[in-house]
Design an enzyme around this catalytic site. Structure first.
Site, PDB file in Angstrom:
ATOM      1  N   CYS A  81     -68.445 -13.985 -14.698  1.00 46.17           N
ATOM      2  CA  CYS A  81     -68.084 -15.363 -15.018  1.00 46.17           C
ATOM      3  C   CYS A  81     -69.242 -16.308 -14.690  1.00 46.17           C
ATOM      4  CB  CYS A  81     -66.845 -15.764 -14.225  1.00 46.17           C
ATOM      5  SG  CYS A  81     -66.450 -17.507 -14.381  1.00 46.17           S
ATOM      6  N   CYS A  84     -68.410 -19.017 -11.697  1.00 41.94           N
ATOM      7  CA  CYS A  84     -68.253 -18.638 -10.293  1.00 41.94           C
ATOM      8  C   CYS A  84     -69.546 -18.969  -9.546  1.00 41.94           C
ATOM      9  CB  CYS A  84     -67.930 -17.144 -10.194  1.00 41.94           C
ATOM     10  SG  CYS A  84     -66.192 -16.763 -10.487  1.00 41.94           S
ATOM     11  N   HIS A 143     -62.172 -18.486  -9.004  1.00 42.68           N
ATOM     12  CA  HIS A 143     -62.035 -18.066 -10.400  1.00 42.68           C
ATOM     13  C   HIS A 143     -60.588 -18.098 -10.896  1.00 42.68           C
ATOM     14  CE1 HIS A 143     -63.288 -15.890 -14.041  1.00 42.68           C
ATOM     15  NE2 HIS A 143     -62.178 -15.180 -13.898  1.00 42.68           N
ATOM     16  N   ASN A 183     -59.119 -27.731 -21.899  1.00 47.93           N
ATOM     17  CA  ASN A 183     -58.346 -26.758 -22.667  1.00 47.93           C
ATOM     18  C   ASN A 183     -57.954 -25.673 -21.690  1.00 47.93           C
ATOM     19  OD1 ASN A 183     -59.090 -28.087 -25.043  1.00 47.93           O
ATOM     20  ND2 ASN A 183     -60.850 -26.746 -25.374  1.00 47.93           N
ATOM     21  N   HIS A 194     -61.989 -19.242 -15.875  1.00 47.61           N
ATOM     22  CA  HIS A 194     -62.274 -20.053 -14.674  1.00 47.61           C
ATOM     23  C   HIS A 194     -61.786 -21.500 -14.910  1.00 47.61           C
ATOM     24  CE1 HIS A 194     -64.933 -20.268 -11.013  1.00 47.61           C
ATOM     25  NE2 HIS A 194     -64.586 -21.537 -11.203  1.00 47.61           N
ATOM     26  N   HIS A 196     -61.642 -25.031 -15.610  1.00 50.56           N
ATOM     27  CA  HIS A 196     -62.721 -25.971 -15.961  1.00 50.56           C
ATOM     28  C   HIS A 196     -62.288 -26.878 -17.095  1.00 50.56           C
ATOM     29  CE1 HIS A 196     -63.224 -23.110 -19.250  1.00 50.56           C
ATOM     30  NE2 HIS A 196     -63.999 -23.979 -19.853  1.00 50.56           N
ATOM     31  N   GLN A 198     -64.170 -30.041 -19.975  1.00 47.60           N
ATOM     32  CA  GLN A 198     -65.412 -30.357 -20.680  1.00 47.60           C
ATOM     33  C   GLN A 198     -65.550 -31.862 -20.874  1.00 47.60           C
ATOM     34  OE1 GLN A 198     -66.665 -27.611 -23.814  1.00 47.60           O
ATOM     35  NE2 GLN A 198     -64.578 -26.837 -23.804  1.00 47.60           N
TER      36      GLN A 198
HETATM   37 ZN   LIG Z   1     -65.258 -17.639 -12.401  1.00 48.01          ZN
END
Ligand SMILES: [Zn+2]
Length: 388
Positions: A81, A84, A143, A183, A194, A196, A198
């Site tokens: 990932c 991470c 994660h 999203n 993970h 997150h 944008q």
């Molecule tokens: Zn991750």
């Protein structure tokens, strides 16, 4: 920024190996704020060229072609990932070995890295560099976390990062609108698990925002009023679709919701964007937003995919001052094992056929958790804060 948030460590800036910017934001009292920010040890290829965008004269919209995105990372296993923290022998997009919130320029941007030089003319056959900027915001070093489970202080840090990025990207020449979104869920095309979000800095005003500005102008002409204020007043007076009403924010399922799950979070005063909020408004938002995410997660035993989208006023538009910041959270999930797909009528004609009556959707979202009390102190998520 209109309001400075005090007693929080300032963001720390660094550069990735290919020159992209990376910023770390810290929770109040985080020990990570004292640690030096390590260098990116990777050898990276040069950044891709700025993509092309073309003008669709039939719909009066721009289309960006980010063909280099075809090679971007797609649902990598946790051991690969890129969000991470870095570990010995495994360098990721984030060189630090731990962090609270990290924001960095997307390696595969749909806009940028070039800066725009004003809006290109709207002519058939016209193309232009898709200038602007795309950033990734990681909500946690963990994660397998989800924003709804990270607690109120982390949501505060995320809101602070959104606010700082909006303010800074708003000053980039040629940027017309800053869009902050998350999203969640592979079902809606997420390529990284993970937790997150944008940030897009567009070189034009997006079609949805353009349409809202036109609706607001028409409403002002016809009824003499403020469309955003009138919609909020209607929802409040009706009450059947309201999920949370705080001192500064109201969350409700809109009267004409399109998606099986759709919630708007709206401030009580006309405010164009996140940097224009007061500290008190941001503080209440951290509770109202966390409460909303927890309601979405409480609907089903498995995580519900969603898109959380911040509508912020365009930067250079005569109606900027009358536009109202708001969040739209939508999900296509219409049952535990069913998703709504945009089929012929929706995808081709933009004509929506709803599956669930908005009052029922609101009732369900209200019933899954006890009411949120915005006055219940700093950790105002009440009893829900415990056990997370
Ligand atoms: Zn991750």
């Amino acid at each position: 920024m209109a309001n400075r948030v005090t007693n929080r460590p300032a963001p720390v800036r660094s550069l990735l190996a290919d020159g992209r910017e990376l910023l770390y934001f810290f929770d109040a009292g985080s020990h990570l704020a004292q640690e030096p920010s390590p260098a990116d040890t990777r050898e990276l290829p040069p950044r891709p060229a700025t993509p092309e965008m073309r003008y669709d004269a039939l719909l009066d919209e721009w289309v960006s072609y980010a063909t280099h995105r075809q090679s971007r990372t797609h649902l990598p296993p946790a051991a690969e990932c890129p969000l991470c923290p870095s570990a010995p022998g495994r360098a990721t997009e984030i060189p630090a070995t731990g962090y609270d919130v990290a924001v960095f320029e997307n390696r595969f941007p749909a806009f940028g890295p070039g800066a725009a030089e004003g809006q290109p003319a709207h002519d058939a056959g016209r193309s232009a560099p898709a200038a602007g900027r795309c950033e990734v915001i990681s909500f946690s070093a963990d994660h397998s976390a989800s924003l709804s489970g990270l607690g109120r202080e982390r949501v505060r840090s995320v809101i602070r990062a959104w606010t700082q990025r909006t303010a800074e990207l708003s000053r980039v020449p040629g940027v017309e609108q800053v869009f902050i979104f998350e999203n969640r869920g592979a079902e809606i095309g997420v390529t990284l698990h993970h937790p997150h979000g944008q940030i897009y800095a567009y070189p034009y005003i997006t079609p949805r925002t353009q349409k809202q500005l036109e609706s607001a102008a028409r409403h002002r002409e016809a009824a003499g009023g403020d469309l955003f204020a009138d919609l909020l007043a209607n929802e409040t007076a009706d009450g059947r679709r309201v999920l949370t009403r705080g001192r500064y924010w109201t969350a409700y399922v809109p009267f004409a919701a399109r998606m099986p799950i759709e919630v708007h979070v709206v401030p009580h005063r006309t405010v164009p964007d996140l940097p224009s909020l007061t500290d008190a408004e941001r503080e209440e938002l951290s509770g109202v937003y966390l409460d909303l995410l927890r309601r979405i997660d409480a609907l089903y035993p498995t995580p519900t995919p969603y898109i959380a989208a911040w509508y912020q006023a365009p930067l250079d538009h005569p109606a900027r001052g009358g536009y109202r910041l708001h969040l739209q959270l939508t999900s296509p999930r219409r049952a535990e094992d069913k998703l709504k797909y945009l089929a012929g009528s929706e995808a081709a004609m933009g004509a929506f056929i709803g599956d669930i009556i908005p009052e029922q959707s609101a009732q369900r979202l209200r019933s899954v958790l006890p009411p949120f009390d915005p006055d219940s102190g700093l950790d105002g998520a009440g009893g829900q804060e415990r056990g997370v």
